[in-house]
Design a protein around this motif. Sequence first.
Motif, PDB file in Angstrom:
ATOM      1  N   UNK A   5       0.870  -1.179   0.000  1.00  0.00           N
ATOM      2  CA  UNK A   5       0.000   0.000   0.000  1.00  0.00           C
ATOM      3  C   UNK A   5       0.901   1.220   0.000  1.00  0.00           C
ATOM      4  N   UNK A   6       0.687   2.119  -0.957  1.00  0.00           N
ATOM      5  CA  UNK A   6       1.467   3.351  -1.042  1.00  0.00           C
ATOM      6  C   UNK A   6       0.520   4.521  -0.796  1.00  0.00           C
ATOM      7  N   UNK A   7       0.836   5.375   0.187  1.00  0.00           N
ATOM      8  CA  UNK A   7      -0.026   6.518   0.481  1.00  0.00           C
ATOM      9  C   UNK A   7       0.708   7.818   0.158  1.00  0.00           C
ATOM     10  N   UNK A   8       0.007   8.734  -0.494  1.00  0.00           N
ATOM     11  CA  UNK A   8       0.617  10.012  -0.859  1.00  0.00           C
ATOM     12  C   UNK A   8      -0.188  11.155  -0.246  1.00  0.00           C
ATOM     13  N   UNK A   9       0.478  11.995   0.539  1.00  0.00           N
ATOM     14  CA  UNK A   9      -0.183  13.096   1.240  1.00  0.00           C
ATOM     15  C   UNK A   9      -0.390  14.322   0.363  1.00  0.00           C
ATOM     16  N   UNK A  10      -1.018  15.337   0.945  1.00  0.00           N
ATOM     17  CA  UNK A  10      -1.453  16.523   0.216  1.00  0.00           C
ATOM     18  C   UNK A  10      -0.365  17.235  -0.580  1.00  0.00           C
ATOM     19  N   UNK A  11       0.792  17.499   0.044  1.00  0.00           N
ATOM     20  CA  UNK A  11       1.835  18.217  -0.688  1.00  0.00           C
ATOM     21  C   UNK A  11       2.427  17.347  -1.792  1.00  0.00           C
ATOM     22  N   UNK A  12       2.321  16.032  -1.631  1.00  0.00           N
ATOM     23  CA  UNK A  12       2.863  15.120  -2.645  1.00  0.00           C
ATOM     24  C   UNK A  12       1.985  15.068  -3.893  1.00  0.00           C
ATOM     25  N   UNK A  13       0.735  15.527  -3.755  1.00  0.00           N
ATOM     26  CA  UNK A  13      -0.177  15.547  -4.910  1.00  0.00           C
ATOM     27  C   UNK A  13      -0.691  16.970  -5.146  1.00  0.00           C
ATOM     28  N   UNK A  14       0.158  17.959  -4.786  1.00  0.00           N
ATOM     29  CA  UNK A  14      -0.289  19.355  -4.783  1.00  0.00           C
ATOM     30  C   UNK A  14      -0.715  19.864  -6.158  1.00  0.00           C
ATOM     31  N   UNK A  15      -0.098  19.379  -7.221  1.00  0.00           N
ATOM     32  CA  UNK A  15      -0.508  19.803  -8.563  1.00  0.00           C
ATOM     33  C   UNK A  15      -0.256  18.658  -9.535  1.00  0.00           C
ATOM     34  N   UNK A  17       1.959  18.185 -11.816  1.00  0.00           N
ATOM     35  CA  UNK A  17       3.351  17.712 -11.905  1.00  0.00           C
ATOM     36  C   UNK A  17       3.697  16.801 -10.731  1.00  0.00           C
ATOM     37  N   UNK A  18       3.232  17.181  -9.538  1.00  0.00           N
ATOM     38  CA  UNK A  18       3.471  16.338  -8.363  1.00  0.00           C
ATOM     39  C   UNK A  18       2.808  14.970  -8.545  1.00  0.00           C
ATOM     40  N   UNK A  19       1.589  14.976  -9.064  1.00  0.00           N
ATOM     41  CA  UNK A  19       0.876  13.699  -9.247  1.00  0.00           C
ATOM     42  C   UNK A  19       1.605  12.837 -10.283  1.00  0.00           C
ATOM     43  N   UNK A  20       2.214  13.482 -11.275  1.00  0.00           N
ATOM     44  CA  UNK A  20       2.994  12.753 -12.263  1.00  0.00           C
ATOM     45  C   UNK A  20       4.197  12.059 -11.593  1.00  0.00           C
ATOM     46  N   UNK A  21       4.805  12.768 -10.648  1.00  0.00           N
ATOM     47  CA  UNK A  21       5.927  12.201  -9.893  1.00  0.00           C
ATOM     48  C   UNK A  21       5.469  10.992  -9.061  1.00  0.00           C
ATOM     49  N   UNK A  22       4.277  11.143  -8.470  1.00  0.00           N
ATOM     50  CA  UNK A  22       3.686  10.045  -7.697  1.00  0.00           C
ATOM     51  C   UNK A  22       3.465   8.831  -8.605  1.00  0.00           C
ATOM     52  N   UNK A  23       2.939   9.092  -9.781  1.00  0.00           N
ATOM     53  CA  UNK A  23       2.676   8.002 -10.734  1.00  0.00           C
ATOM     54  C   UNK A  23       3.983   7.274 -11.076  1.00  0.00           C
ATOM     55  N   UNK A  24       5.070   8.032 -11.144  1.00  0.00           N
ATOM     56  CA  UNK A  24       6.366   7.413 -11.457  1.00  0.00           C
ATOM     57  C   UNK A  24       6.824   6.486 -10.327  1.00  0.00           C
ATOM     58  N   UNK A  82      -5.285   7.921 -11.358  1.00  0.00           N
ATOM     59  CA  UNK A  82      -5.610   6.706 -12.117  1.00  0.00           C
ATOM     60  C   UNK A  82      -5.407   6.949 -13.612  1.00  0.00           C
ATOM     61  N   UNK A  83      -5.826   8.110 -14.107  1.00  0.00           N
ATOM     62  CA  UNK A  83      -5.658   8.334 -15.560  1.00  0.00           C
ATOM     63  C   UNK A  83      -4.190   8.504 -15.944  1.00  0.00           C
ATOM     64  N   UNK A  84      -3.386   9.068 -15.036  1.00  0.00           N
ATOM     65  CA  UNK A  84      -1.956   9.181 -15.349  1.00  0.00           C
ATOM     66  C   UNK A  84      -1.285   7.820 -15.368  1.00  0.00           C
ATOM     67  N   UNK A  85      -1.675   6.959 -14.445  1.00  0.00           N
ATOM     68  CA  UNK A  85      -1.114   5.603 -14.430  1.00  0.00           C
ATOM     69  C   UNK A  85      -1.472   4.880 -15.728  1.00  0.00           C
TER      70      UNK A  85
END
Length: 410
Positions: A5-15, A17-24, A82-85
């Motif tokens: 299970x991978x959890x990503x907090x607010x600043x990690x998904x702030x925009x 570009x951040x969500x793209x990093x999370x997807x990576x 989900x759409x970025x993944x």
Amino acid sequence: VARLVMKFGGTSVADVDCIRNVAAHIHREWDAGHEIAVVVSAMAGETNRLVTLTAKSAIRPDPAEYDAVLAAGEQVTMGLLAMMLQGLGVPARSWASWQLPIKTTPHHTKARIAEIDTDAIEAGWKADRQVAVIPGFQGLGPDNRTTTLGRGGSDTSAVAVAAALDATCDIYTDVDGVYTTDPRMVPGARKLDRITYEEMLELASQGAKVLQSRSVELAMAHGVPLRVVLSFADPAHPEPGTLVCSEDEIVEKHIVSGIAYSRDEAKITLLGVADEPGVASRIFGSLADANINVDMIVQNISEDGRVTDLTFTVGKADLESAVAALDGDDGTVNCRKLVSETGVAKISVVGLGMRSHAGVARTMFTALAGAGINIQVISTSEVKISVLIESNETERAVKALHDAYGLETA
Ligand code: ADP
Ligand code: ASP
Ligand code: MG
């Protein structure tokens, strides 16, 4: 194959570009062959924005509708991720909490997770190792309405999902691990490679917001391996972060592991309450009836054996209802005067070594005295000492204590 299970907090998904990093990050783990469920927070600032909207819409918002609004933040993130993944070629879909479902108790704004149905997640894993993207912080109450788990609750969602799936849980956030104290306040704070569940639970419940305390409680109860890691690290070179684990997995032991602070405290003093059997039971009974948690308590010795003063703390958010519960004219609480104050902070020193080492309290009191900081209330447990001080001395107190226990270099 591991379950993760991978959890990503607010600043990690702030925009985006951040969500793209999370997807990576997720892509990396997926390529490694793992079965993955992801829990996401709302984008940074979004939950606060939603709170403000509710405050502008109603004086006392209906808690069920309040939760309906607050739960929206996480749903935006889950769909975007989900759409970025999918764009990366990773099979993924979002699951709102009512779709799984994640069932909770009925207590709106502070519900607890009761049961998680993992069938859909496991079916997706079986089909094509589909990544399940789950919104944190929300659940489904018994009356079929959306509930939320209290601020910071996505951590708890993540651990609960991990426990239900028998998976490990990585909490990705904006710091590279758990530190001896909040690194944003004390630049000399030191990163810990490991910390026990017990100590992390104390730190979290005393205000260290890196993990919601309920999440640590759940991880401890179910033995979920829990890690705090930096989301802004290069996804190709992940960092180890901090492992929260049981005591026997820790070699290097310290008497004091960390310091937490909380400015969310309020102090209530009842002056001139009767010094006779049953009084405390009535006072704290009526607070308990109002579902209010009382933390530190001191009662003075009465001089004349007839009346005394009683001081205790409650969460700032509960102050109004606490005063209302005590002020009731049903005669529950008979006192000369009720004084309440919000300009206070609680500073806590935490360490398993306190169980077997003397002098920890003395070091604390000496350090605070040296900094000219007055202690208003003291409370202790087996592995923690807390003091209540004036709120604007918080930073000085934390720094003085961090120095006094040598935490920078320990
Ligand atoms: P997220 O949005 O990822 O859930 P939070 O803001 O809730 O992140 O928690 C991370 C923050 O917790 C850090 O930025 C840090 O300021 C704070 N924090 C408080 N105490 C500690 C500690 N002992 N170690 C690490 N971070 C801490
Ligand atoms: N979005 C929620 C909050 O801001 C839950 C979380 O991020 O953990 O409190
Ligand atoms: Mg958080």
